[in-house]
Design an enzyme around this catalytic site. Sequence first.
Site, PDB file in Angstrom:
ATOM      1  N   HIS A 108     -10.679   0.376  -2.831  1.00 19.27           N
ATOM      2  CA  HIS A 108     -12.036   0.327  -2.142  1.00 19.27           C
ATOM      3  C   HIS A 108     -13.049   0.486  -3.143  1.00 19.27           C
ATOM      4  O   HIS A 108     -12.878   1.708  -4.016  1.00 19.27           O
ATOM      5  CB  HIS A 108     -12.080   1.150  -0.885  1.00 19.27           C
ATOM      6  N   LYS A 139      -6.885  -5.248  -3.185  1.00 17.52           N
ATOM      7  CA  LYS A 139      -7.745  -5.702  -2.182  1.00 17.52           C
ATOM      8  C   LYS A 139      -8.739  -4.771  -1.593  1.00 17.52           C
ATOM      9  O   LYS A 139      -8.555  -3.403  -1.795  1.00 17.52           O
ATOM     10  CB  LYS A 139      -6.535  -6.196  -1.009  1.00 17.52           C
ATOM     11  N   ASP A 162       0.873  -1.278   0.039  1.00 15.31           N
ATOM     12  CA  ASP A 162      -0.025  -0.020   0.164  1.00 15.31           C
ATOM     13  C   ASP A 162       0.597   1.268  -0.043  1.00 15.31           C
ATOM     14  O   ASP A 162       0.133   2.378   0.832  1.00 15.31           O
ATOM     15  CB  ASP A 162      -1.115  -0.008   1.310  1.00 15.31           C
ATOM     16  N   CYS A 183      -2.262  -2.815   7.491  1.00 14.48           N
ATOM     17  CA  CYS A 183      -1.947  -3.572   6.310  1.00 14.48           C
ATOM     18  C   CYS A 183      -0.778  -4.429   6.317  1.00 14.48           C
ATOM     19  O   CYS A 183      -0.677  -5.628   6.125  1.00 14.48           O
ATOM     20  CB  CYS A 183      -2.314  -2.908   5.206  1.00 14.48           C
ATOM     21  N   ASP A 242      -4.856  -0.924  -1.471  1.00 15.05           N
ATOM     22  CA  ASP A 242      -6.319  -0.754  -1.271  1.00 15.05           C
ATOM     23  C   ASP A 242      -7.075  -0.232  -2.391  1.00 15.05           C
ATOM     24  O   ASP A 242      -6.470   0.593  -3.187  1.00 15.05           O
ATOM     25  CB  ASP A 242      -5.861   0.487   0.048  1.00 15.05           C
ATOM     26  N   HIS A 300     -15.848  -0.182   5.278  1.00 15.43           N
ATOM     27  CA  HIS A 300     -14.474   0.116   5.759  1.00 15.43           C
ATOM     28  C   HIS A 300     -14.550   1.669   6.174  1.00 15.43           C
ATOM     29  O   HIS A 300     -13.715   2.261   6.966  1.00 15.43           O
ATOM     30  CB  HIS A 300     -13.665   0.019   4.704  1.00 15.43           C
ATOM     31  N   HIS A 303     -10.814   6.637   1.343  1.00 15.28           N
ATOM     32  CA  HIS A 303      -9.320   6.557   0.905  1.00 15.28           C
ATOM     33  C   HIS A 303      -9.468   5.476  -0.260  1.00 15.28           C
ATOM     34  O   HIS A 303     -10.193   4.466  -0.200  1.00 15.28           O
ATOM     35  CB  HIS A 303      -8.264   6.457   2.030  1.00 15.28           C
TER      36      HIS A 303
END
Length: 193
Positions: free
Chosen positions: A58, A98, A13, A146, A56, A64, A75
């Site tokens: 999303h 992810k 990340d 993470c 990340d 989350h 984010h």
Amino acid sequence: MDYDDRTALIVVDVQNDFADPEGALYVNGGEQVVEVVNREVDRAVSAGALVVYTQDWHNEVTPHFAEHGGTWPVHGVQGTWGAALHPDLKVQGHSVHKGMGEDDGYSGFSEHNLANGVIDQTPLETMLRERAIDKVVVAGLATDYCVRATALDAAARGFKVTVLRDAIRGVNLEPEDDALALRAMEEAGITAR
Ligand code: VGL
Ligand code: ZN
């Protein structure tokens, strides 16, 4: 760190939202890991090691995010500037996305769907197994989320894990969180160096 062709460097990340001071979830000192990680990437590549990145990734709406019942400001939204890898990061391998769907997890290995309880695997473990990787080195952001989850998951899956102290930074919602994360990792048999 000693790299060989059965070692993978997992760069967690190192995305604008975490590593750029203008990012939505800027991790203090996040930009400082870029140079350290780049040196590791060079070492890894010259030794024939695998380098894998996580991001990340999303949805705009996810449990989350605080606005939908989670912890975090918005984010790492798919396709945005914040979700892109830091522009100065050396990219010498594939990236695993992810945190998609109804996930509120942190590991690069799996996704936990809060809506139906299903845990899905990301492609990460398969990528490592295909190359007969037995050792992983973890660097990136953030130490207490993470990095921690990915390193612990790697150890639980039987990989020998090292985490690079100079190449990680913590969110530290509580001031000691990164130290606690390091302790938890060491207790799980992970080497911090
Ligand atoms: C992370 C908080 C929320 C991380 C991701 O990359 O450590 N932390 N989402
Ligand atoms: Zn996230």
